[in-house]
Design a protein around this motif. Sequence first.
Motif, PDB file in Angstrom:
ATOM      1  N   ARG A 147       4.928  49.712-100.559  1.00 16.25           N
ATOM      2  CA  ARG A 147       5.120  48.346-101.060  1.00 16.25           C
ATOM      3  C   ARG A 147       6.041  48.268-102.271  1.00 16.25           C
ATOM      4  NH1 ARG A 147      -1.050  46.859-101.960  1.00 16.25           N
ATOM      5  NH2 ARG A 147      -0.996  49.060-102.586  1.00 16.25           N
ATOM      6  N   ALA A 148       6.586  49.394-102.698  1.00 17.35           N
ATOM      7  CA  ALA A 148       7.468  49.460-103.871  1.00 17.35           C
ATOM      8  C   ALA A 148       6.683  49.132-105.145  1.00 17.35           C
ATOM      9  CB  ALA A 148       8.695  48.578-103.696  1.00 17.35           C
ATOM     10  N   TRP A 149       7.285  48.377-106.070  1.00 13.51           N
ATOM     11  CA  TRP A 149       6.659  48.182-107.379  1.00 13.51           C
ATOM     12  C   TRP A 149       5.420  47.295-107.303  1.00 13.51           C
ATOM     13  CZ3 TRP A 149       6.962  50.971-111.485  1.00 13.51           C
ATOM     14  CH2 TRP A 149       8.095  51.779-111.690  1.00 13.51           C
ATOM     15  N   LEU A 150       4.306  47.837-107.788  1.00 13.83           N
ATOM     16  CA  LEU A 150       3.079  47.072-107.916  1.00 13.83           C
ATOM     17  C   LEU A 150       2.886  46.583-109.348  1.00 13.83           C
ATOM     18  CD1 LEU A 150       0.647  49.379-105.893  1.00 13.83           C
ATOM     19  CD2 LEU A 150       2.084  47.509-105.048  1.00 13.83           C
ATOM     20  N   TYR A 151       3.344  47.399-110.301  1.00 11.50           N
ATOM     21  CA  TYR A 151       3.180  47.038-111.703  1.00 11.50           C
ATOM     22  C   TYR A 151       4.351  47.571-112.524  1.00 11.50           C
ATOM     23  CZ  TYR A 151       0.378  45.531-115.733  1.00 11.50           C
ATOM     24  OH  TYR A 151      -0.098  44.872-116.842  1.00 11.50           O
ATOM     25  N   PRO A 152       5.489  46.882-112.492  1.00  9.39           N
ATOM     26  CA  PRO A 152       6.587  47.243-113.399  1.00  9.39           C
ATOM     27  C   PRO A 152       6.204  46.843-114.816  1.00  9.39           C
ATOM     28  CG  PRO A 152       7.099  45.212-112.252  1.00  9.39           C
ATOM     29  CD  PRO A 152       5.807  45.704-111.653  1.00  9.39           C
ATOM     30  N   LEU A 153       6.784  47.487-115.799  1.00  9.90           N
ATOM     31  CA  LEU A 153       6.386  47.179-117.171  1.00  9.90           C
ATOM     32  C   LEU A 153       7.024  45.908-117.715  1.00  9.90           C
ATOM     33  CD1 LEU A 153       5.776  50.535-119.017  1.00  9.90           C
ATOM     34  CD2 LEU A 153       4.283  49.141-117.594  1.00  9.90           C
ATOM     35  N   THR A 154       7.722  45.162-116.863  1.00 11.85           N
ATOM     36  CA  THR A 154       8.059  43.783-117.238  1.00 11.85           C
ATOM     37  C   THR A 154       6.775  42.972-117.394  1.00 11.85           C
ATOM     38  OG1 THR A 154       8.326  43.284-114.883  1.00 11.85           O
ATOM     39  CG2 THR A 154      10.335  43.729-116.152  1.00 11.85           C
TER      40      THR A 154
ATOM     41  N   LYS B 255      16.632  53.838-119.836  1.00  9.66           N
ATOM     42  CA  LYS B 255      16.526  52.724-120.784  1.00  9.66           C
ATOM     43  C   LYS B 255      15.518  51.678-120.322  1.00  9.66           C
ATOM     44  CE  LYS B 255      21.207  53.074-122.716  1.00  9.66           C
ATOM     45  NZ  LYS B 255      22.507  52.371-122.925  1.00  9.66           N
ATOM     46  N   ARG B 256      15.308  51.603-119.017  1.00 11.12           N
ATOM     47  CA  ARG B 256      14.322  50.657-118.479  1.00 11.12           C
ATOM     48  C   ARG B 256      12.938  50.909-119.065  1.00 11.12           C
ATOM     49  NH1 ARG B 256      13.146  50.960-112.110  1.00 11.12           N
ATOM     50  NH2 ARG B 256      12.383  52.995-112.805  1.00 11.12           N
ATOM     51  N   ALA B 257      12.579  52.200-119.232  1.00 13.04           N
ATOM     52  CA  ALA B 257      11.339  52.609-119.917  1.00 13.04           C
ATOM     53  C   ALA B 257      10.085  52.063-119.239  1.00 13.04           C
ATOM     54  CB  ALA B 257      11.388  52.212-121.385  1.00 13.04           C
ATOM     55  N   TRP B 258       9.919  52.384-117.956  1.00 14.68           N
ATOM     56  CA  TRP B 258       8.736  51.934-117.232  1.00 14.68           C
ATOM     57  C   TRP B 258       7.716  53.045-117.034  1.00 14.68           C
ATOM     58  CZ3 TRP B 258      10.756  48.338-112.685  1.00 14.68           C
ATOM     59  CH2 TRP B 258      11.262  47.155-113.255  1.00 14.68           C
ATOM     60  N   SER B 259       7.729  54.080-117.826  1.00 15.67           N
ATOM     61  CA  SER B 259       6.732  55.150-117.699  1.00 15.67           C
ATOM     62  C   SER B 259       5.327  54.572-117.834  1.00 15.67           C
ATOM     63  CB  SER B 259       6.947  56.215-118.768  1.00 15.67           C
ATOM     64  OG  SER B 259       8.119  56.947-118.522  1.00 15.67           O
ATOM     65  N   GLY B 260       4.448  54.984-116.914  1.00 21.41           N
ATOM     66  CA  GLY B 260       3.093  54.444-116.886  1.00 21.41           C
ATOM     67  C   GLY B 260       2.936  53.271-115.957  1.00 21.41           C
ATOM     68  N   GLY B 261       4.047  52.711-115.462  1.00 20.89           N
ATOM     69  CA  GLY B 261       3.966  51.674-114.442  1.00 20.89           C
ATOM     70  C   GLY B 261       3.473  52.265-113.128  1.00 20.89           C
ATOM     71  N   ILE B 262       3.102  51.396-112.190  1.00 22.91           N
ATOM     72  CA  ILE B 262       2.587  51.866-110.897  1.00 22.91           C
ATOM     73  C   ILE B 262       3.524  51.431-109.779  1.00 22.91           C
ATOM     74  CG2 ILE B 262       0.694  51.776-109.238  1.00 22.91           C
ATOM     75  CD1 ILE B 262      -1.202  51.323-111.574  1.00 22.91           C
ATOM     76  N   TYR B 263       4.016  52.423-109.047  1.00 27.35           N
ATOM     77  CA  TYR B 263       4.911  52.227-107.906  1.00 27.35           C
ATOM     78  C   TYR B 263       4.161  52.640-106.643  1.00 27.35           C
ATOM     79  CZ  TYR B 263       9.228  52.635-105.121  1.00 27.35           C
ATOM     80  OH  TYR B 263      10.214  52.486-104.176  1.00 27.35           O
ATOM     81  N   ASP B 264       4.422  51.960-105.537  1.00 28.39           N
ATOM     82  CA  ASP B 264       3.790  52.324-104.264  1.00 28.39           C
ATOM     83  C   ASP B 264       4.828  53.044-103.414  1.00 28.39           C
ATOM     84  OD1 ASP B 264       1.929  52.597-102.301  1.00 28.39           O
ATOM     85  OD2 ASP B 264       1.698  50.466-101.873  1.00 28.39           O
ATOM     86  N   GLU B 265       4.820  54.369-103.479  1.00 35.62           N
ATOM     87  CA  GLU B 265       5.816  55.212-102.830  1.00 35.62           C
ATOM     88  C   GLU B 265       5.835  54.995-101.324  1.00 35.62           C
ATOM     89  OE1 GLU B 265       8.682  58.392-102.500  1.00 35.62           O
ATOM     90  OE2 GLU B 265       7.977  57.256-104.238  1.00 35.62           O
TER      91      GLU B 265
ATOM     92  N   VAL C 256      -1.620  54.410-125.018  1.00 36.01           N
ATOM     93  CA  VAL C 256      -1.212  53.004-124.947  1.00 36.01           C
ATOM     94  C   VAL C 256      -1.477  52.483-123.530  1.00 36.01           C
ATOM     95  CG1 VAL C 256       0.717  51.384-125.097  1.00 36.01           C
ATOM     96  CG2 VAL C 256       0.550  53.301-126.721  1.00 36.01           C
ATOM     97  N   PRO C 257      -2.252  51.402-123.355  1.00 39.37           N
ATOM     98  CA  PRO C 257      -2.480  50.846-122.010  1.00 39.37           C
ATOM     99  C   PRO C 257      -1.164  50.390-121.384  1.00 39.37           C
ATOM    100  CG  PRO C 257      -3.983  49.880-123.624  1.00 39.37           C
ATOM    101  CD  PRO C 257      -2.948  50.622-124.401  1.00 39.37           C
ATOM    102  N   CYS C 258      -0.909  50.842-120.149  1.00 38.18           N
ATOM    103  CA  CYS C 258       0.369  50.525-119.498  1.00 38.18           C
ATOM    104  C   CYS C 258       0.217  49.613-118.289  1.00 38.18           C
ATOM    105  CB  CYS C 258       1.069  51.823-119.083  1.00 38.18           C
ATOM    106  SG  CYS C 258       1.655  52.810-120.478  1.00 38.18           S
ATOM    107  N   ALA C 259      -0.549  50.042-117.295  1.00 37.28           N
ATOM    108  CA  ALA C 259      -0.662  49.276-116.049  1.00 37.28           C
ATOM    109  C   ALA C 259      -2.125  49.061-115.696  1.00 37.28           C
ATOM    110  CB  ALA C 259       0.054  50.001-114.912  1.00 37.28           C
ATOM    111  N   ASN C 260      -2.371  48.024-114.906  1.00 31.65           N
ATOM    112  CA  ASN C 260      -3.740  47.652-114.562  1.00 31.65           C
ATOM    113  C   ASN C 260      -3.707  46.843-113.273  1.00 31.65           C
ATOM    114  OD1 ASN C 260      -6.392  46.817-114.452  1.00 31.65           O
ATOM    115  ND2 ASN C 260      -6.301  45.535-116.276  1.00 31.65           N
ATOM    116  N   ILE C 261      -4.133  47.447-112.158  1.00 33.29           N
ATOM    117  CA  ILE C 261      -4.153  46.732-110.884  1.00 33.29           C
ATOM    118  C   ILE C 261      -5.543  46.738-110.274  1.00 33.29           C
ATOM    119  CG2 ILE C 261      -1.726  47.228-110.415  1.00 33.29           C
ATOM    120  CD1 ILE C 261      -2.625  49.282-108.332  1.00 33.29           C
ATOM    121  N   TRP C 262      -5.777  45.750-109.434  1.00 33.54           N
ATOM    122  CA  TRP C 262      -7.006  45.647-108.641  1.00 33.54           C
ATOM    123  C   TRP C 262      -6.554  45.681-107.189  1.00 33.54           C
ATOM    124  CZ3 TRP C 262     -12.098  45.832-109.771  1.00 33.54           C
ATOM    125  CH2 TRP C 262     -13.017  45.344-108.851  1.00 33.54           C
ATOM    126  N   ASP C 263      -6.866  46.766-106.470  1.00 32.81           N
ATOM    127  CA  ASP C 263      -6.296  46.965-105.138  1.00 32.81           C
ATOM    128  C   ASP C 263      -7.222  47.836-104.297  1.00 32.81           C
ATOM    129  OD1 ASP C 263      -4.176  46.539-103.271  1.00 32.81           O
ATOM    130  OD2 ASP C 263      -3.527  48.593-103.583  1.00 32.81           O
TER     131      ASP C 263
END
Length: 449
Positions: A127-134, A114-124, A167-174
């Motif tokens: 660093r854990a979550w880099l871009y949750p879909l919140t 239900k959280r529905a964060w597909s397409g988010g970016i996690y740092d396995e 659909v654009p989901c996540a966007n990081i500069w790293d």
Amino acid sequence: MRKKTLFSVLIFCAATLSAQNWEPLFNGKNLKGWTKLNGKAEYKVVDDAIVGISKMGTPNTFLATTKNYGDFILEFDFKVDDGLNSGVQFRSESKKEYQKGRVHGYQFEIDPAKRAWSGGIYDEARRAWLYPLTLNPSARTAFKNNAWNKARIEAVGNSIRTWVNDVPCANIWDDMTPVGFIALQVHAIGKADDEGKTVSWKNIRICTTDVARYQTSDKQDAPEVNLIANTISPREAKEGWALLWDGKTNEGWRGARLNTFPTKGWKMEDGILKVMKSGGAESANGGDIVTTRKYKNFILTVDFKITEGANSGIKYFVSPDLNKGEGSAIGCEFQILDDDKHPDAKLGVKGNRKLGSLYDLIPAPENKPFNKKEFNTATVIVKDNHVEHWLNGVKLIEYDRNTDMFNALVAYSKYKNWPNFGNHVEGNILLQDHGDEVWFKNVKIKELK
């Protein structure tokens, strides 16, 4: 006729050139070019797809490419059973010296919950979550349960962007890991009922030649998160962001009661601005520091990390010359506090001295996204009289200055005797010395019209 033939040839050549820039990572027949890492979940080929099968009693399992990739555009289709979390690693590594070979690095999230964060970016395993879909709630509807979904990852230099079903989901500069393998994940499970559930991938292809040419326009981006400390990304610069602290010097800052930066009580090292521990008194050591400029309408972001039992704050609409006596300079405050260990959390009214509150005026919610052991991002948005406090991408409070309601709150607070408190047209921004060690970095501002 000749012109038409020449045009057709040019179109054919262009199409052929485009096709040549893509190569399949999966041949549709076997797992040649892939190797299994870490866990014991099974991968097999079924109907031109790689199928991962969940298994009890094993950690996360990865099917990794034997080649590494730096700049690329990766596309694949994926489908996952309800209840099974998964992902696709990229620019990832497995080294003996790092947690005995544990796979770590960027992960494109596959999340049917239900959280529905597909397409988010996690740092396995890092660093854990880099871009949750919140950070991009509109993208949470892109994923379709119990169906094939299309994914796209663009990793070009420091820019990493993702899409689900266009659909654009996540966007990081790293810049943490510029090169690494790609891997398909079967996540560990904790319930026997989830054993045997599957996640599948097909049509896996990658472009590594002339990548910049095929990048998606930045007009089709999710909001960006810059993870490189104390920098302004090209996107941020274009949008009008600027550093309030450059990560190295005291340029742009002074003591609240000084014409220069304090000679004690503050330390700058390794890209972190630290207010040092000195017994817990308010502004009694190095003292508060303020910007040398005043600000009116803005978005301010500050990453902060507290030590055990610490108290500090980020103030705005500050009048440094207003308070001539003991204590801190006067202004509206985004409270920084260890709610569990500092006694100030139990003072005030209905928790209005707890973390994220407008100090002594408006309480932040009890349930808020805060990690005491890590850096957290405080955001203050001011547009004329409207003000908002955010923490780690979640809005905590909002209020309007220069109103009867605001003035009534002030009248019943510790600020009641300060003239025109919180209603000034502009003011300095302040980082507070409250005698406890607190760390700051990524202090940025975007001025609004």
